[in-house]
Write a protein that holds these residues in place. Structure first.
Motif, short mmCIF file in Angstrom:
data_model
loop_
_atom_site.label_atom_id
_atom_site.label_comp_id
_atom_site.label_asym_id
_atom_site.label_seq_id
_atom_site.Cartn_x
_atom_site.Cartn_y
_atom_site.Cartn_z
N GLY A 231 0.84 -1.20 0.00
CA GLY A 231 0.00 0.00 0.00
C GLY A 231 0.87 1.25 0.00
O GLY A 231 2.08 1.16 0.24
N HIS A 232 0.27 2.39 -0.29
CA HIS A 232 1.06 3.62 -0.29
C HIS A 232 0.20 4.82 0.10
O HIS A 232 -1.03 4.73 0.13
N TYR A 233 0.89 5.89 0.38
CA TYR A 233 0.21 7.16 0.67
C TYR A 233 1.04 8.31 0.11
O TYR A 233 2.27 8.32 0.25
N LEU A 234 0.35 9.25 -0.52
CA LEU A 234 1.01 10.46 -1.03
C LEU A 234 0.28 11.67 -0.45
O LEU A 234 -0.96 11.70 -0.44
N PRO A 235 1.02 12.66 0.04
CA PRO A 235 0.37 13.87 0.56
C PRO A 235 -0.49 14.53 -0.52
O PRO A 235 -0.21 14.40 -1.72
N GLU A 236 -1.50 15.25 -0.06
CA GLU A 236 -2.49 15.83 -0.98
C GLU A 236 -1.89 16.84 -1.97
O GLU A 236 -2.27 16.89 -3.12
N ARG A 237 -0.94 17.64 -1.47
CA ARG A 237 -0.44 18.76 -2.28
C ARG A 237 0.49 18.29 -3.41
O ARG A 237 1.54 17.70 -3.15
N PRO B 244 8.72 1.06 -2.51
CA PRO B 244 7.39 0.56 -2.15
C PRO B 244 6.26 1.35 -2.81
O PRO B 244 5.20 0.78 -3.13
N LEU B 245 6.47 2.64 -3.07
CA LEU B 245 5.48 3.42 -3.83
C LEU B 245 5.31 2.84 -5.22
O LEU B 245 4.19 2.64 -5.71
N ALA B 246 6.44 2.53 -5.88
CA ALA B 246 6.38 2.00 -7.25
C ALA B 246 5.76 0.60 -7.27
O ALA B 246 5.01 0.26 -8.19
N LEU B 247 6.06 -0.21 -6.25
CA LEU B 247 5.46 -1.55 -6.17
C LEU B 247 3.94 -1.43 -6.03
O LEU B 247 3.17 -2.13 -6.70
N SER B 248 3.51 -0.51 -5.17
CA SER B 248 2.08 -0.34 -4.91
C SER B 248 1.35 0.20 -6.14
O SER B 248 0.29 -0.29 -6.52
N ALA C 32 5.10 7.73 1.04
CA ALA C 32 5.36 6.51 1.81
C ALA C 32 4.75 5.31 1.12
O ALA C 32 3.72 5.41 0.44
N GLY C 33 5.41 4.16 1.29
CA GLY C 33 4.89 2.89 0.77
C GLY C 33 5.21 1.81 1.77
O GLY C 33 6.14 1.95 2.58
N ALA C 34 4.44 0.73 1.74
CA ALA C 34 4.64 -0.34 2.73
C ALA C 34 4.32 -1.71 2.14
O ALA C 34 3.48 -1.82 1.24
N LEU C 35 5.00 -2.71 2.66
CA LEU C 35 4.79 -4.12 2.27
C LEU C 35 4.58 -4.92 3.55
O LEU C 35 5.26 -4.67 4.55
N VAL C 36 3.71 -5.92 3.49
CA VAL C 36 3.63 -6.90 4.58
C VAL C 36 4.29 -8.17 4.09
O VAL C 36 3.90 -8.71 3.05
#
Ligand code: UT7
Length: 323
Positions: free
Chosen positions: A11-17, A287-291, A163-167
């Motif tokens: 999964g990932h998250y990018l700030p709004e701006r 992790p951003l690119a994977l997501s 940010a990106g993350a893997l389990v």
């Protein structure tokens, strides 16, 4: 039977701006055209005031846990790669642990700058294979906008936040390259090159400092070292560029990404590219690119992936995994 660290969720998250290149025009002596042609970057995200690295990491972690169908209580460990933690201590990883409501296990940060996610994946893999942990949340999260010198046109146009993350979870494999999960890792660093990419401040210097980079020098090392480490990791499991479904490279510069793919004889339609939208998000970029690659329907179960990154240290490395 051989134990493997298998990807259960991403999964990932990018700030709004979102900040397009044109926002730099007029503020510094640069153009959208220069940034696009020299780096491939078109836009990047910047965190809002009061939004910190651990906030980005928590959002990415929640997305990865949901994708894995797991809850924080299912995890044994959190490893967070960052060079821009909220505080000197405690670690950003323990802040994520708290925010997720995880009251057992352990959490810590890893710092290898742009190679941070490769180092964190490699650490998680070693802990899973040795039986120290079975379910590990691996996060890459950065707010590089906080360490940019807005008057240095050679660096401030290149970086972004995200940010990106893997389990990862331990599972039994057969010991062959047909297994799902992490198949090989390859890590390197060489402190002799510390002065071509660094931050000119730090805790014991008394101020947090700004990113400084000799871009051309870093570029030269990147092109040479990334293909070499990717080949070395593939070699460890008897594979070559011809076996690769996706290169998921660190997203610093489109020209470096293309040169590495060419050296590995992998066509560009087998490379996940997000640098145009994210800029260089350091440890978060892989992790951003994977997501994003999975969300776009490109990365599918069973695909052979090689990830590679290089950054300050110099520190570099690669991970080969089957999705
Ligand atoms: O993630 C960690 C790893 N980091 C990297 O992999 C980054 C590696 N390096 C790079 O991506 C590239 O070297 C850059 C994108 C940073 C620069 O590209 P370059 O083709 O190596 O350009 P350069 O540094 O040689 O600069 C060329 C010219 C210079 O002007 P002169 O000396 O030729 O007159 C720079 O002053 O471009 C100038 N320049 C700019 N011009 C407009 C530098 N930054 C800018 C700018 N806008 N923002």
């Amino acid at each position: 039977m051989t134990k493997r660290a298998v990807v259960r969720g991403v999964g990932h998250y990018l700030p709004e701006r979102v900040v397009p290149n044109t926002e730099f025009e007029g503020k510094i002596d640069t153009t959208d055209e220069w940034i696009r042609t020299r780096s491939g970057i078109e836009r990047r995200h910047f965190a809002a005031e009061g939004e910190h690295t651990s906030d980005l990491a928590v959002a990415a972690a929640r997305a990865a846990l949901e994708d894995a169908g797991m809850e924080a209580g299912d995890l044994d460990a959190i490893i967070l790669a960052t060079s821009t933690p909220d505080l000197t201590f405690p670690s950003a990883a323990t802040m994520v642990q708290k925010a997720l409501g995880m009251t057992r296990g352990f959490a810590f940060d890893v710092q290898a700058v742009c190679a941070g996610f490769i180092y964190a994946m490699s650490t998680a893999n070693a802990m899973i294979l040795s039986g120290q942990a079975n379910r590990v949340l691996v996060i890459g999260a950065e707010t590089f906008s906080r360490i940019l010198d807005w008057e240095d046109r050679s660096t401030c146009v290149l970086f972004g936040d995200g940010a990106g993350a893997l389990v990862l979870e331990g599972a039994e494999g057969t010991g062959t390259a047909a297994d799902r999960g992490i198949l090989a890792t390859d890590l390197h660093s060489d402190g002799r090159f510390g002065d071509i990419l660094y931050v000119d401040g730090g805790v014991s210097k008394g101020h947090s400092g700004f990113v400084r980079m000799l871009g051309k020098e870093v570029f030269r090392h990147a092109v040479e070292k990334l293909a070499a480490t990717a080949h070395a990791a593939l070699d460890k499991v008897g594979l070559s560029g011809a076996d690769v479904d996706w290169i998921v490279p660190h997203q610093a510069n489109l020209r470096i990404i293309k040169a590495t793919a060419q050296r590995m004889q992998v066509p560009m339609d087998h490379v996940i590219v997000t640098v145009q939208d994210h800029g260089n998000t350091s440890a978060a970029s892989i992790p951003l690119a994977l997501s994003v690659g999975k969300a776009q329907g490109k990365i599918k179960p069973g695909d052979l992936i090689v990830t590679e990154a290089i950054g300050g240290g110099l520190a570099w490395g690669a991970v080969v995994l089957r999705w």
